[in-house]
Structure formats: structure tokens, C-alpha cells
Design a protein around this motif. Structure first.
Motif, PDB file in Angstrom:
ATOM      1  N   ARG A  50       0.812  -1.220   0.000  1.00 50.82           N
ATOM      2  CA  ARG A  50       0.000   0.000   0.000  1.00 50.82           C
ATOM      3  C   ARG A  50       0.848   1.274   0.000  1.00 50.82           C
ATOM      4  O   ARG A  50       0.314   2.376   0.131  1.00 50.82           O
ATOM      5  N   HIS A  51       2.174   1.113  -0.143  1.00 53.23           N
ATOM      6  CA  HIS A  51       3.083   2.266  -0.210  1.00 53.23           C
ATOM      7  C   HIS A  51       2.896   3.189   0.995  1.00 53.23           C
ATOM      8  O   HIS A  51       2.734   4.404   0.869  1.00 53.23           O
ATOM      9  N   SER A  52       2.898   2.571   2.169  1.00 51.44           N
ATOM     10  CA  SER A  52       2.715   3.306   3.422  1.00 51.44           C
ATOM     11  C   SER A  52       3.976   3.218   4.279  1.00 51.44           C
ATOM     12  O   SER A  52       4.799   2.316   4.102  1.00 51.44           O
ATOM     13  N   ALA A  53       4.131   4.155   5.192  1.00 49.66           N
ATOM     14  CA  ALA A  53       5.225   4.089   6.157  1.00 49.66           C
ATOM     15  C   ALA A  53       4.838   3.109   7.271  1.00 49.66           C
ATOM     16  O   ALA A  53       3.674   2.730   7.426  1.00 49.66           O
ATOM     17  N   PHE A  54       5.815   2.742   8.088  1.00 49.11           N
ATOM     18  CA  PHE A  54       5.650   1.649   9.057  1.00 49.11           C
ATOM     19  C   PHE A  54       6.427   2.003  10.319  1.00 49.11           C
ATOM     20  O   PHE A  54       7.646   2.131  10.288  1.00 49.11           O
ATOM     21  N   ILE A  55       5.714   2.219  11.430  1.00 50.20           N
ATOM     22  CA  ILE A  55       6.341   2.551  12.707  1.00 50.20           C
ATOM     23  C   ILE A  55       6.017   1.458  13.721  1.00 50.20           C
ATOM     24  O   ILE A  55       4.866   1.033  13.850  1.00 50.20           O
ATOM     25  N   VAL A  56       7.029   1.011  14.448  1.00 53.84           N
ATOM     26  CA  VAL A  56       6.846   0.026  15.511  1.00 53.84           C
ATOM     27  C   VAL A  56       6.890   0.740  16.855  1.00 53.84           C
ATOM     28  O   VAL A  56       7.797   1.537  17.116  1.00 53.84           O
ATOM     29  N   ASP A  57       5.905   0.459  17.698  1.00 54.21           N
ATOM     30  CA  ASP A  57       5.925   0.946  19.077  1.00 54.21           C
ATOM     31  C   ASP A  57       6.314  -0.237  19.958  1.00 54.21           C
ATOM     32  O   ASP A  57       5.507  -1.136  20.207  1.00 54.21           O
ATOM     33  N   TRP A  58       7.559  -0.237  20.432  1.00 59.69           N
ATOM     34  CA  TRP A  58       8.102  -1.344  21.210  1.00 59.69           C
ATOM     35  C   TRP A  58       7.659  -1.227  22.664  1.00 59.69           C
ATOM     36  O   TRP A  58       8.166  -0.406  23.416  1.00 59.69           O
ATOM     37  N   HIS A  59       6.714  -2.093  23.070  1.00 58.94           N
ATOM     38  CA  HIS A  59       6.277  -2.141  24.469  1.00 58.94           C
ATOM     39  C   HIS A  59       7.137  -3.103  25.278  1.00 58.94           C
ATOM     40  O   HIS A  59       7.276  -2.968  26.485  1.00 58.94           O
ATOM     41  N   ASN A  60       7.656  -4.116  24.608  1.00 55.18           N
ATOM     42  CA  ASN A  60       8.459  -5.162  25.221  1.00 55.18           C
ATOM     43  C   ASN A  60       9.066  -5.963  24.073  1.00 55.18           C
ATOM     44  O   ASN A  60       8.924  -5.582  22.911  1.00 55.18           O
ATOM     45  N   PHE A  61       9.732  -7.073  24.367  1.00 54.28           N
ATOM     46  CA  PHE A  61      10.215  -7.980  23.326  1.00 54.28           C
ATOM     47  C   PHE A  61       9.368  -9.246  23.350  1.00 54.28           C
ATOM     48  O   PHE A  61       9.211  -9.895  24.396  1.00 54.28           O
ATOM     49  N   GLY A  62       8.824  -9.599  22.180  1.00 50.77           N
ATOM     50  CA  GLY A  62       7.947 -10.754  22.090  1.00 50.77           C
ATOM     51  C   GLY A  62       8.638 -12.066  22.395  1.00 50.77           C
ATOM     52  O   GLY A  62       8.048 -12.956  23.015  1.00 50.77           O
ATOM     53  N   TYR A  63       9.910 -12.184  22.005  1.00 54.11           N
ATOM     54  CA  TYR A  63      10.597 -13.459  22.197  1.00 54.11           C
ATOM     55  C   TYR A  63      10.813 -13.756  23.683  1.00 54.11           C
ATOM     56  O   TYR A  63      10.830 -14.916  24.102  1.00 54.11           O
ATOM     57  N   THR A  64      10.942 -12.708  24.508  1.00 48.78           N
ATOM     58  CA  THR A  64      11.115 -12.949  25.947  1.00 48.78           C
ATOM     59  C   THR A  64       9.810 -13.415  26.590  1.00 48.78           C
ATOM     60  O   THR A  64       9.826 -14.215  27.532  1.00 48.78           O
TER      61      THR A  64
END
Length: 476
Positions: free
Chosen positions: A126-140
């Protein structure tokens, strides 16, 4: 590609139980003037401000069938493969077909798989930007159930790191997490501390009275337990419909009762990263230590103690009423443990409150308790942020970065064991309700810090520039 004036907030979870992402949606709509589409699971209603906002639309996804959660344990690893595939397809359909094309996707992490993969693919399509909001780490978090040495955890971590690095921008919740992302993940993140929105505030006496009348039946009566509240002193019992457990109406208006239990609130997701057993052990210790201090021998003695407190003898320790809010997998296990405690001066109530009643409860309580210890040691508990927003001092479990939030002896205390928590309860509530000097000092410190910070201010300074930058960069 020109600007579209839209943002999509993505949560692979219950939006009603994702306060930070709700606040992001409100800020994107009000402070960045964007139309916002929330893609998430249903289950719990978000705050009314979300539901009523004309620029916010919620798209609820189909969830993994509950029947599949009851399969024999031998099929556990097959489910670990099939469930993310199902979630990926449902999420991708919503992000690429169901919602209008946004300028930016803002996604909560964790969960990381398949969320980060689906959002990144959608951003390409969709030619959109992508921001991650890191609340924690999923692997932990996955490592809590499978063990850090599991191959599934290793694969999960690779996906989380790889697709996290592909984001156009990142936010995170602590300086410790920011450092970890920069040093070991090759990801530059902006710290956006959690702050409560305006509807988290200290409750007025009228607000307290309305809430306690609404919850009167639940607070006074426990299911299957005869405890010190439901079958306690005569001071606890009343037939007046305008009289609550905590408040009453006098000639001067609504007032707090001089003889009342101290109200302690804890919010939990009933998961392994919050050891609720610590709170139960502390409650037992408080009960026994107070009994030893007061040398309680029978119920008659108990009535005398209440009368003494009413006459101004402030060396009395109150009954404690713990209200535990939240939903989660270990709730029933701990509710059964509570039924087996048989405490004389401590009672528990477990409940789920609406998005409107929860802030009122925090604003009406005497103390908050947080058991969150973080699977990574790098995130901060949102529940404490909410408590501080309501002027509620906190006793919180100690771990590596918690002092970024809890300032010891200013707005709260930290504990490392059930015995230490019991000591804090005894110290804070001695002389309740009118001579708790340390508790009053902590409350004042909480109110002072509350006045100096707000979500809108933090978001305007740290998140908005990042959002506008990635949108501008992507549209040019």
C-alpha cells in the motif's frame, strides 16, 4: 505518492486492553489531524472517547477459534505453526483490503509474529510508512512458556529483530529499551514514556460515592467466601441504599467513613510475568502480624478495636480490601487459592471494570500494588502510569528499570519479596485513615509529579515529529 491524511493503528490483541494504542489513536486524530483506522481484536470496549471520536474507526478481526485452544498437548507445536498463519492471513486481509490505504501504520509490539511481518508486507503493498511501538520484546514473553533455549523462541527472535529493523521509525517505552535496541538490534528508537490521558485523575468524593454505590454489592459480598467484609464487623453492614462500604452522606455532603477498610487496587493480566502469589503471601503475613500486634482473641475484641479507632486511637491497623482487576489465564487458579486463605483482616475481590469505571476506581483507592516484573526487564507497567495519573501511590515489584517510573519514597515504594511488601503495608496503613503520614507523603509526591507530565505533551514532543517525518519521507 501524495499524502492521504490517514493512519492505521494495529494491535494483535484486545483493543480495550491496549490503553497505550488507544491513546496513540486519539493523539493521531486530535494532535496530528489524521483519520484513524484501528485494526484489532474485540472483547473489551475501549474508552468512550475512542468510540465517540468522529475520525476514529475500529475494525475488529476474527480470532483464532477457541476450540483450537483445547487440543491435546501433543498438538501444541502444530498449533504454534497454524495459529500465526491464520492470524497473518486475517491481519493481511484487513490491512490490504478492509481499510483505506493509510500514510502510516503504527503497530504494537509484542506480539511480533505474525504482526510485524504482516504490517511490513502491507506497507509495501500500500506504499505506506511503518512505525513500531516497542512495548516489550515478544521473544522474551514466549520464552516464559517455552524456555529461552527453545528453537521456536530463537526463530521468533529472528523475525522480531529482522522485521523490526525494516520499520521506517520506532518508539519505545524506556531508556533501557532504547539502549538495547540501539546496541544489540541495530534499531534507533525514540523514547515515549507512558503518560495517562486526562480522564485518569483523582476522584472527587461525589465520584467515589457514585462508584462505590455502583459496586456496593460486589464489594460487600464475596462469592463462596465469608470474609471480614461480607461477614465482618457491624460497622461494615448497612441497609441504607445511599450508604456505601467506603462513603456516606452527611449534612455536609458526601464524606468518607471514619471506620472503613483501606482500599488497595492491583491490576493484573494473570500471566506468569506477574507472580500474584507474592501478593497473597503478603496478605497472609499482614493478617498474622496484625493479629499478633493486637493480640486478637475473638470477635468481641475485634469490635472493641473498631470502637477504639473511632475514638481516635490511631495505632490501629485497618482491614484491607484488595480489588484485583483484569482478565487472564491464571485468574481461576488464584481465585481458588483466595477462597482457601480464611483471613481475618484482609479480603479480596476480583472483577473486570469498564473503561470508564477503572479510572474512577484508581482515583478512589488508598494504594496501588503492581506485581509486573517484565519478561525482558526493559519495559514499564502501564498500570502504574494509570495509578499515578489518578494520584494513587504505588508499591511495585522491583526490577532493572522500574526506577525510571517509580521514584522511591516520592511516589511509591519497591519490594522484592512478599515479606517486604507485608512490611510496607503495615508501615503505610498504621493509623489509617487519618494518621498515615508516609502514605500521605507518597500521595502528595504522586500528585506533584502528575501535574508536570501529560500524555498529550509527551506525544506532541516525541511521537508527533516522528510520525510526520516518516509520512513526509514516504510520500516524497
Amino acid at each position: 505518492m501524495g499524502k492521504r491524511g490517514r493512519a492505521a493503528v494495529v494491535v494483535l490483541g484486545d483493543i480495550g486492553r491496549s490503553p497505550r494504542m488507544q491513546y496513540h489513536a486519539l493523539s493521531l486524530a486530535t494532535q496530528a489531524s489524521l483519520k484513524v483506522d484501528i485494526v484489532a481484536y474485540g472483547g473489551s470496549d475501549p474508552h468512550a472517547a475512542i468510540l465517540k471520536h468522529p475520525s476514529i474507526c475500529i475494525y475488529k478481526m476474527a480470532q483464532w477459534p477457541r476450540l483450537m485452544q483445547k487440543l491435546p498437548w501433543l498438538l501444541r507445536y502444530i498449533v504454534l505453526l497454524l495459529k500465526p498463519l491464520f492470524q497473518f492471513l486475517v491481519l493481511l486481509w484487513h490491512l490490504c483490503v478492509k481499510i483505506p490505504a493509510p500514510d502510516v501504520f503504527l503497530v504494537q509490539n509484542p506480539p511480533s509474529v505474525p504482526t510485524l511481518v504482516a504490517v511490513k508486507w502491507a506497507s509495501w503493498i500500500r506504499h505506506s510508512a511503518f512505525i513500531v511501538d516497542w512495548h516489550n520484546f515478544g521473544y522474551t514473553l514466549l520464552g516464559l512458556s517455552l524456555g529461552r533455549g527453545s528453537r521456536f523462541v530463537a526463530v521468533y527472535r529472528w523475525f522480531e529483530k529482522h522485521y523490526g529493523q525494516l520499520a521506517d521509525g520506532s518508539l519505545c517505552v524506556t531508556k533501557a529499551m532504547q539502549h538495547e535496541l540501539a546496541q544489540n538490534w541495530g534499531t534507533r528508537a525514540t523514547v515515549l514514556y507512558d503518560q495517562p490521558p486526562e480522564f485518569f485523575h483523582p476522584a472527587s468524593m461525589e465520584e467515589k460515592h457514585r462508584l462505590f454505590l455502583k459496586l456496593n454489592k460486589e464489594l460487600r459480598h464475596s462469592e463462596g467466601i465469608g470474609d471480614c467484609i461480607s461477614h465482618g464487623s457491624k460497622h461494615m453492614r448497612t441497609d441504607d441504599p445511599n450508604d456505601s462500604l467506603i462513603t456516606t452522606i452527611s449534612e455536609d455532603g458526601v464524606i468518607a467513613k471514619s471506620i472503613r477498610p483501606a482500599l488497595v487496587v492491583s491490576s493484573t493480566s494473570w500471566t506468569p510475568d506477574e507472580d500474584f502469589g507474592i501478593l497473597l503471601e503478603a496478605a497472609v503475613m499482614y493478617d498474622r502480624r496484625v493479629a499478633a500486634i493486637l493480640n486478637e482473641d475473638d470477635s468481641v475484641k475485634e469490635e472493641v478495636l473498631w470502637d477504639e479507632m473511632n475514638n481516635g486511637k490511631q495505632n490501629i491497623y485497618p482491614r484491607l480490601l484488595f480489588v484485583i482487576t483484569g482478565k487472564g489465564p491464571e485468574k481461576e487458579k488464584y481465585e481458588q487459592k483466595i477462597k482457601n486463605l480464611h483471613l481475618k483482616r484482609v479480603a479480596f475481590r476480583t472483577m473486570w471494570l469498564s473503561a470508564e469505571d477503572y479510572p474512577s476506581l484508581l482515583g478512589s483507592a488508598d494504594l496501588g500494588v503492581c506485581l509486573h516484573t517484565s519478561s525482558s526487564g526493559l519495559d514499564l507497567p502501564m498500570k502504574v502510569v494509570d495509578m499515578f495519573g489518578c494520584g494513587l501511590p504505588v508499591c511495585a515489584a522491583s526490577y532493572s528499570c522500574i526506577e525510571e517510573l517509580v521514584k522511591v519514597e516520592r511516589n511509591g515504594l519497591l519490594f522484592s519479596s512478599s515479606s517486604e511488601l507485608a512490611d510496607q503495608l503495615l508501615m503505610l496503613f498504621k493509623g489509617f485513615p487519618n494518621a498515615c503520614n508516609v502514605l500521605a507523603s507518597l500521595r502528595n509526591g504522586t500528585l506533584e509529579e502528575r501535574s508536570s507530565a501529560a500524555w498529550a505533551t509527551e506525544w506532541e514532543e516525541h511521537a508527533k515529529p516522528l510520525v510526520l517525518e516518516v509520512i513526509s519521507r514516504n510520500s516524497s
